[in-house]
Write a protein that holds these residues in place. Structure first.
Motif, PDB file in Angstrom:
ATOM      1  N   ASP A   3      18.001  19.346  -4.664  1.00  0.00           N
ATOM      2  CA  ASP A   3      18.539  17.987  -4.761  1.00  0.00           C
ATOM      3  C   ASP A   3      18.996  17.484  -3.407  1.00  0.00           C
ATOM      4  N   GLU A   4      18.790  18.294  -2.379  1.00  0.00           N
ATOM      5  CA  GLU A   4      19.183  17.919  -1.024  1.00  0.00           C
ATOM      6  C   GLU A   4      18.214  16.872  -0.478  1.00  0.00           C
ATOM      7  N   LYS A   5      18.784  15.817   0.104  1.00  0.00           N
ATOM      8  CA  LYS A   5      17.938  14.785   0.713  1.00  0.00           C
ATOM      9  C   LYS A   5      17.473  15.268   2.080  1.00  0.00           C
ATOM     10  N   LYS A   6      16.196  15.025   2.340  1.00  0.00           N
ATOM     11  CA  LYS A   6      15.569  15.426   3.594  1.00  0.00           C
ATOM     12  C   LYS A   6      14.712  14.272   4.091  1.00  0.00           C
ATOM     13  N   PRO A   7      14.437  14.247   5.398  1.00  0.00           N
ATOM     14  CA  PRO A   7      13.531  13.218   5.910  1.00  0.00           C
ATOM     15  C   PRO A   7      12.073  13.560   5.576  1.00  0.00           C
ATOM     16  N   TRP A   8      11.333  12.524   5.217  1.00  0.00           N
ATOM     17  CA  TRP A   8       9.913  12.655   4.886  1.00  0.00           C
ATOM     18  C   TRP A   8       9.125  11.656   5.710  1.00  0.00           C
ATOM     19  N   VAL A   9       7.885  11.994   5.996  1.00  0.00           N
ATOM     20  CA  VAL A   9       6.994  11.113   6.749  1.00  0.00           C
ATOM     21  C   VAL A   9       5.714  10.929   5.938  1.00  0.00           C
ATOM     22  N   LEU A  10       5.351   9.681   5.745  1.00  0.00           N
ATOM     23  CA  LEU A  10       4.100   9.328   5.077  1.00  0.00           C
ATOM     24  C   LEU A  10       3.196   8.710   6.129  1.00  0.00           C
ATOM     25  N   VAL A  11       2.097   9.376   6.420  1.00  0.00           N
ATOM     26  CA  VAL A  11       1.142   8.888   7.419  1.00  0.00           C
ATOM     27  C   VAL A  11      -0.100   8.394   6.680  1.00  0.00           C
ATOM     28  N   SER A  12      -0.551   7.206   7.035  1.00  0.00           N
ATOM     29  CA  SER A  12      -1.719   6.609   6.387  1.00  0.00           C
ATOM     30  C   SER A  12      -2.711   6.144   7.440  1.00  0.00           C
ATOM     31  N   ASN A  13      -3.989   6.159   7.063  1.00  0.00           N
ATOM     32  CA  ASN A  13      -4.997   5.586   7.949  1.00  0.00           C
ATOM     33  C   ASN A  13      -6.085   4.927   7.104  1.00  0.00           C
ATOM     34  N   ILE A  14      -6.638   3.879   7.658  1.00  0.00           N
ATOM     35  CA  ILE A  14      -7.696   3.141   6.974  1.00  0.00           C
ATOM     36  C   ILE A  14      -8.976   3.962   7.056  1.00  0.00           C
ATOM     37  N   CYS A  77      -3.331   3.505  -3.309  1.00  0.00           N
ATOM     38  CA  CYS A  77      -4.179   3.590  -2.125  1.00  0.00           C
ATOM     39  C   CYS A  77      -5.410   4.478  -2.252  1.00  0.00           C
ATOM     40  N   SER A  78      -5.542   5.189  -3.352  1.00  0.00           N
ATOM     41  CA  SER A  78      -6.656   6.108  -3.528  1.00  0.00           C
ATOM     42  C   SER A  78      -7.996   5.404  -3.316  1.00  0.00           C
ATOM     43  N   GLY A  79      -8.827   5.964  -2.473  1.00  0.00           N
ATOM     44  CA  GLY A  79     -10.139   5.394  -2.190  1.00  0.00           C
ATOM     45  C   GLY A  79     -10.145   4.333  -1.111  1.00  0.00           C
ATOM     46  N   VAL A  80      -8.970   3.895  -0.674  1.00  0.00           N
ATOM     47  CA  VAL A  80      -8.885   2.856   0.352  1.00  0.00           C
ATOM     48  C   VAL A  80      -8.319   3.432   1.655  1.00  0.00           C
ATOM     49  N   LEU A  81      -7.248   4.204   1.513  1.00  0.00           N
ATOM     50  CA  LEU A  81      -6.592   4.796   2.672  1.00  0.00           C
ATOM     51  C   LEU A  81      -6.609   6.318   2.577  1.00  0.00           C
ATOM     52  N   GLY A  82      -6.542   6.959   3.739  1.00  0.00           N
ATOM     53  CA  GLY A  82      -6.222   8.373   3.794  1.00  0.00           C
ATOM     54  C   GLY A  82      -4.712   8.453   3.968  1.00  0.00           C
ATOM     55  N   TYR A  83      -4.047   9.386   3.315  1.00  0.00           N
ATOM     56  CA  TYR A  83      -2.583   9.431   3.367  1.00  0.00           C
ATOM     57  C   TYR A  83      -2.113  10.870   3.205  1.00  0.00           C
ATOM     58  N   TYR A  84      -1.011  11.159   3.867  1.00  0.00           N
ATOM     59  CA  TYR A  84      -0.456  12.505   3.885  1.00  0.00           C
ATOM     60  C   TYR A  84       1.059  12.403   3.883  1.00  0.00           C
ATOM     61  N   LEU A  85       1.714  13.272   3.137  1.00  0.00           N
ATOM     62  CA  LEU A  85       3.173  13.311   3.086  1.00  0.00           C
ATOM     63  C   LEU A  85       3.637  14.626   3.692  1.00  0.00           C
ATOM     64  N   TYR A  86       4.589  14.532   4.605  1.00  0.00           N
ATOM     65  CA  TYR A  86       5.141  15.712   5.268  1.00  0.00           C
ATOM     66  C   TYR A  86       6.654  15.679   5.173  1.00  0.00           C
ATOM     67  N   GLN A  87       7.263  16.843   4.979  1.00  0.00           N
ATOM     68  CA  GLN A  87       8.714  16.957   5.096  1.00  0.00           C
ATOM     69  C   GLN A  87       8.990  17.136   6.579  1.00  0.00           C
ATOM     70  N   TRP A  88       9.888  16.316   7.113  1.00  0.00           N
ATOM     71  CA  TRP A  88      10.125  16.267   8.552  1.00  0.00           C
ATOM     72  C   TRP A  88      11.420  16.994   8.864  1.00  0.00           C
TER      73      TRP A  88
END
Length: 99
Positions: A3-14, A77-88
């Protein structure tokens, strides 16, 4: 899951085969998703990179909240963008700013 809040990064590309109509179709949905997130008092920083095809959003959430947000993003965004989620593992800047 923690339940600890952490920073996350969502990177997307066309994707190379994405057409402008697809981007126009998903843009309002992404805006609504971010508005929903921020209307709950949560902070999200986002912006495009100089290459004009990639962007990044940084937000703070529990692992469950991040996965739920990512699932909604993926449905849009499925099929339109590439996207990745990372815990930072960076300094919890958003926690400091939200206080």
């Amino acid at each position: 899951m923690s339940d600890e809040k952490k920073p996350w990064v969502l990177v997307s590309n066309i994707s190379k085969d994405t057409n402008p109509q697809d981007l126009e179709r998903i843009a309002p949905q992404i805006t609504a998703l971010v508005d929903e997130w921020q209307s709950q008092g949560r902070i999200m920083w986002s912006g495009a990179f100089d290459n004009q095809v990639s962007s990044m959003a940084v937000f703070e959430a529990t692992e469950q909240e991040a996965k739920e947000f990512f699932k909604k993003y993926e449905n849009i965004c499925s099929g339109v963008l590439g996207y990745y989620l990372y815990q930072w593992d960076a300094m919890p800047l958003l926690s400091i700013l939200s206080k």
